[in-house]
Scaffold this motif. Structure first.
Motif, mmCIF file in Angstrom:
data_model
loop_
_atom_site.group_PDB
_atom_site.id
_atom_site.type_symbol
_atom_site.label_atom_id
_atom_site.label_comp_id
_atom_site.label_asym_id
_atom_site.label_seq_id
_atom_site.Cartn_x
_atom_site.Cartn_y
_atom_site.Cartn_z
ATOM 1 N N ILE A 93 25.632 1.051 43.189
ATOM 2 C CA ILE A 93 24.862 0.072 42.403
ATOM 3 C C ILE A 93 23.371 0.352 42.551
ATOM 4 C CG2 ILE A 93 24.340 -2.374 42.078
ATOM 5 C CD1 ILE A 93 27.103 -3.019 43.254
ATOM 6 N N GLU A 94 22.957 0.617 43.765
ATOM 7 C CA GLU A 94 21.538 0.878 44.045
ATOM 8 C C GLU A 94 21.014 2.054 43.237
ATOM 9 O OE1 GLU A 94 18.914 2.448 47.873
ATOM 10 O OE2 GLU A 94 20.842 1.449 48.217
ATOM 11 N N PRO A 99 26.229 -2.686 33.654
ATOM 12 C CA PRO A 99 25.282 -3.084 32.600
ATOM 13 C C PRO A 99 23.879 -2.570 32.898
ATOM 14 C CG PRO A 99 25.695 -4.930 34.077
ATOM 15 C CD PRO A 99 26.632 -3.827 34.497
ATOM 16 N N VAL A 100 23.059 -2.555 31.870
ATOM 17 C CA VAL A 100 21.653 -2.178 32.013
ATOM 18 C C VAL A 100 20.772 -3.398 31.777
ATOM 19 C CG1 VAL A 100 19.790 -0.735 31.099
ATOM 20 C CG2 VAL A 100 22.099 0.206 31.337
ATOM 21 N N GLU A 101 20.889 -3.984 30.579
ATOM 22 C CA GLU A 101 20.028 -5.117 30.236
ATOM 23 C C GLU A 101 20.312 -6.332 31.112
ATOM 24 O OE1 GLU A 101 17.450 -4.862 28.359
ATOM 25 O OE2 GLU A 101 18.004 -2.754 28.023
ATOM 26 N N LYS A 102 21.554 -6.547 31.479
ATOM 27 C CA LYS A 102 21.898 -7.706 32.317
ATOM 28 C C LYS A 102 21.237 -7.589 33.683
ATOM 29 C CE LYS A 102 25.726 -10.831 32.910
ATOM 30 N NZ LYS A 102 27.064 -11.142 32.393
ATOM 31 N N ILE A 103 21.222 -6.381 34.227
ATOM 32 C CA ILE A 103 20.564 -6.172 35.517
ATOM 33 C C ILE A 103 19.056 -6.362 35.377
ATOM 34 C CG2 ILE A 103 20.000 -4.412 37.251
ATOM 35 C CD1 ILE A 103 22.838 -3.314 36.886
ATOM 36 N N LYS A 104 18.477 -5.837 34.305
ATOM 37 C CA LYS A 104 17.034 -6.002 34.088
ATOM 38 C C LYS A 104 16.673 -7.471 33.893
ATOM 39 C CE LYS A 104 16.098 -1.435 32.087
ATOM 40 N NZ LYS A 104 15.664 -0.692 30.872
ATOM 41 N N THR A 105 17.501 -8.195 33.150
ATOM 42 C CA THR A 105 17.262 -9.631 32.928
ATOM 43 C C THR A 105 17.325 -10.396 34.243
ATOM 44 O OG1 THR A 105 18.194 -9.506 30.708
ATOM 45 C CG2 THR A 105 18.090 -11.688 31.724
ATOM 46 N N PHE A 106 18.305 -10.076 35.061
ATOM 47 C CA PHE A 106 18.440 -10.727 36.357
ATOM 48 C C PHE A 106 17.232 -10.429 37.238
ATOM 49 C CE2 PHE A 106 19.889 -10.437 40.826
ATOM 50 C CZ PHE A 106 20.250 -11.763 41.030
ATOM 51 N N ALA A 107 16.842 -9.153 37.281
ATOM 52 C CA ALA A 107 15.714 -8.755 38.128
ATOM 53 C C ALA A 107 14.424 -9.445 37.705
ATOM 54 C CB ALA A 107 15.542 -7.239 38.084
ATOM 55 N N ALA A 108 14.275 -9.694 36.406
ATOM 56 C CA ALA A 108 13.054 -10.331 35.897
ATOM 57 C C ALA A 108 12.948 -11.798 36.314
ATOM 58 C CB ALA A 108 13.011 -10.215 34.375
ATOM 59 N N ILE A 147 17.764 3.051 36.086
ATOM 60 C CA ILE A 147 17.347 2.304 34.896
ATOM 61 C C ILE A 147 15.989 1.623 35.090
ATOM 62 C CG2 ILE A 147 19.733 1.947 34.172
ATOM 63 C CD1 ILE A 147 19.532 -0.939 35.196
ATOM 64 N N GLY A 148 15.289 1.956 36.196
ATOM 65 C CA GLY A 148 13.928 1.481 36.401
ATOM 66 C C GLY A 148 13.791 0.142 37.072
ATOM 67 N N VAL A 149 14.843 -0.326 37.747
ATOM 68 C CA VAL A 149 14.775 -1.592 38.476
ATOM 69 C C VAL A 149 14.515 -1.301 39.944
ATOM 70 C CG1 VAL A 149 16.038 -3.672 39.161
ATOM 71 C CG2 VAL A 149 16.284 -2.767 36.841
#
Length: 575
Positions: free
Chosen positions: A285-286, A261-270, A292-294
């Protein structure tokens, strides 16, 4: 019903419950038990194929024919199966096709520790990664659903620790899936325009599955009370993370490890202060997170090499590892060694005595590299010994040909040695290949193969005639020896190395560990005759040792092969 179940057994149960009808595999640790356990279900047709490429093609053919199908292999086996995998990805499937691949971080029984996730990315096929036995069962069933919904083969990635650990599993019932009717479709022929259109379909499928990755429960966000650090992980690494950080840690567990996923990872990171990626082997994964900018921390602190453990992770992150059970005594290491009475020992002793360059292969006989035999020079992969020896001799001519051999087991020969000897016969290097025929696939636990005359379930089956096959591909010189007769082996080896044409020596004696092999009485040492010269020790038999300056035989290990008797000039070893 609940059962404490091995991870591989749980995969087999998942195949059964999903209504799988055909399984074709090649044995390879740590994947072997999946097919062995699946074979216990009469509803599933199971077979050992000659190699992993054939296994995948058989499974794919069954899926084309309308039945849910699977094949199982270890990570290096996926290299062999890669050719059909990439095109099957383009072609797609109607009935479910699941490919179980078991990686071996730490190389407990492998020649490398490659990361099979690269194949999911490169072949553009989804991959599921269970982190315990229950997920092994559940994810296998989900893999079939995804395969049929998205018309794609699906990889289920196991690893040594998940394959060979046990946890509680809740079992279900088998779902009988109706056979899908076969429909002729010319677009399945992968050429020119068809292949180009198929590639577009694969990219559309990947986009659709990336959207699935955002919402599926296979990817689970577990936000704990500690938000100072968020950890993204998968597979067995998830278990280690929980052991090190506890239940209060915030974790994003990826069960669908490709596409991610993209958004799920960004949401988690936030929702966390910092993000750490914990994954075994490659930074898959890294790399995705950074793309994707995380911003994440990964292989800067988590090792790139070897199997992870909770202790290694704790140490890398400056945390105190949980106490583990240890022995107070300093127990010496036990080096790997061929079994007492192993039929390969006489061949390797003779090769070592004749100072041969030995191009090795993959199997029990790789242990011929160990002292005191020190007989093996190198190995690469299944079947490489035959073709590799041909190249070695092309480089050195007579200087090499008179002192070099290839060794290969009967199962490995059927796997991929036949094409190598065909190359030798066709292009006429004076190469000598020794087929170590021990009547079984030894290293992975005594599985049948096309040379044994029995199938996976031990029933009568077709059998390769090794002598006839070698003659058929162009060898005129094919010799059979008993490896326990040292003078015979030495004589035949010298004759074939001297011959001015290609030759094959078949060393034929069944594995001493087979239940069908009758053991002879153990030998004894006549202490009056033994002078402790140590000649018998040169064969490296674990049943032999020196005590108080005299030879000693461990009667619990000795199987009476009498190879050591032929070494003794004083007749001190007797029946």
């Amino acid at each position: 019903m609940k059962e404490l179940m091995l991870g591989n057994k749980a995969v087999a149960r998942g195949l059964y419950e999903a209504g799988c009808g055909v399984i074709s595999s090649y044995p390879g640790t740590p994947s072997t038990e999946i097919t062995e356990e699946a074979a216990k279900y009469p509803e599933i047709y199971c077979e050992w194929a000659p190699n992993e490429k054939v296994a995948l093609e058989v499974a794919h053919g069954a899926a084309v024919g309308g039945k849910r199908a699977a094949c199982c292999m270890k990570h290096v086996g996926l290299n062999v199966a890669a050719d059909p995998l990439f095109t099957i990805s383009y072609q797609g499937v109607e009935a479910g096709l699941v490919i179980c691949v078991a990686d071996d971080p730490g190389m407990f029984s492998s020649q490398n520790e490659q990361d099979s996730r690269h194949y999911a990315v490169a072949a553009k096929v989804p991959m599921l990664e269970p982190s315990d036995s229950q997920e092994a069962l559940d994810f296998t069933k989900r893999a079939f659903q995804l395969s049929e919904e998205y018309h794609t083969p699906v990889l289920v990635r196991m690893c040594t620790r998940i394959s060979h650990s046990q946890s509680i599993v809740v079992q279900g019932e088998r779902t009988e899936v109706p056979k899908k009717p076969y429909e002729k479709n010319p677009e399945r022929v992968m050429m020119t325009t068809n292949s180009l259109k198929a590639h577009y379909r694969v990219e559309e499928r990947t986009r659709a599955m990336t959207e699935l990755a955002e919402t599926t429960d296979l990817n689970r966000m577990e936000l704990g009370t500690d938000r100072s650090l968020g950890i993204i992980t998968s597979s067995t690494s998830y278990q280690y993370v929980r052991e090190v950080f506890g239940e209060q840690a915030s974790v994003l567990k990826l069960g669908l490890s490709w596409p991610m996923p993209v958004e799920k990872i960004k949401t988690f990171a936030a929702q966390v202060d910092k993000v750490l990626v914990v994954e075994e082997l490659e930074p898959i994964i890294e790399t995705h997170c950074r793309r994707i900018g995380v911003d994440v921390t990964g292989k800067e602190v988590i090792p790139l090499v070897d199997e992870l453990t909770q202790g290694r992770i704790a140490q890398c992150l400056g945390r105190d590892p949980k106490p583990t059970l240890t022995l107070e005594d300093d127990v010496p290491g036990r080096p790997p060694v061929m079994c007492a009475g192993c039929p390969h020992r006489g061949v390797f002793y003779t090769l070592s005595k004749n100072k041969c360059m030995v191009y090795g292969d993959i199997g029990c006989y790789t242990l011929g590299v160990m002292p005191p035999l020190n007989a093996l020079d190198l190995n690469i992969c299944m079947g490489a010994s035959c073709s590799g020896l041909h190249g070695f001799n092309l480089a050195g001519g007579a200087e090499h040909e008179k002192h070099s051999v290839a060794v290969i087991g009967d199962s490995t020969f059927a796997h991929s040695g036949i094409t190598g000897i065909a190359d030798i016969a066709y292009n006429r290097s004076n190469s000598t290949v020794i087929i170590l025929d021990n009547s079984i696939t030894g290293m992975t636990g005594h599985q049948q193969n096309p040379t044994t005359g029995k199938n996976l379930r031990g029933e009568p089956a077709g059998q390769i005639d090794l002598e006839a096959l070698c003659h058929a591909v162009g060898f005129r010189r094919v010799r059979v020896v008993d490896p326990n007769q040292l003078k015979e082996v030495d004589k035949v080896l010298k004759e074939e190395l001297a011959a001015e044409e290609p030759s094959v020596i078949i060393s034929r004696r069944p594995c001493v560990m087979l239940k069908s092999v009758k053991k002879a009485p153990p030998l004894v040492v006549d202490l009056d005759k033994c002078n402790g010269c140590g000649l018998c020790m040169k064969i490296g038999c674990p049943a032999l040792s020196l005590r108080d300056g005299k030879a000693e035989i461990d009667r619990t290990q000795c199987v009476g092969c009498q190879v050591c008797m032929q070494m003794c000039h004083r007749d001190a070893l007797v029946v």
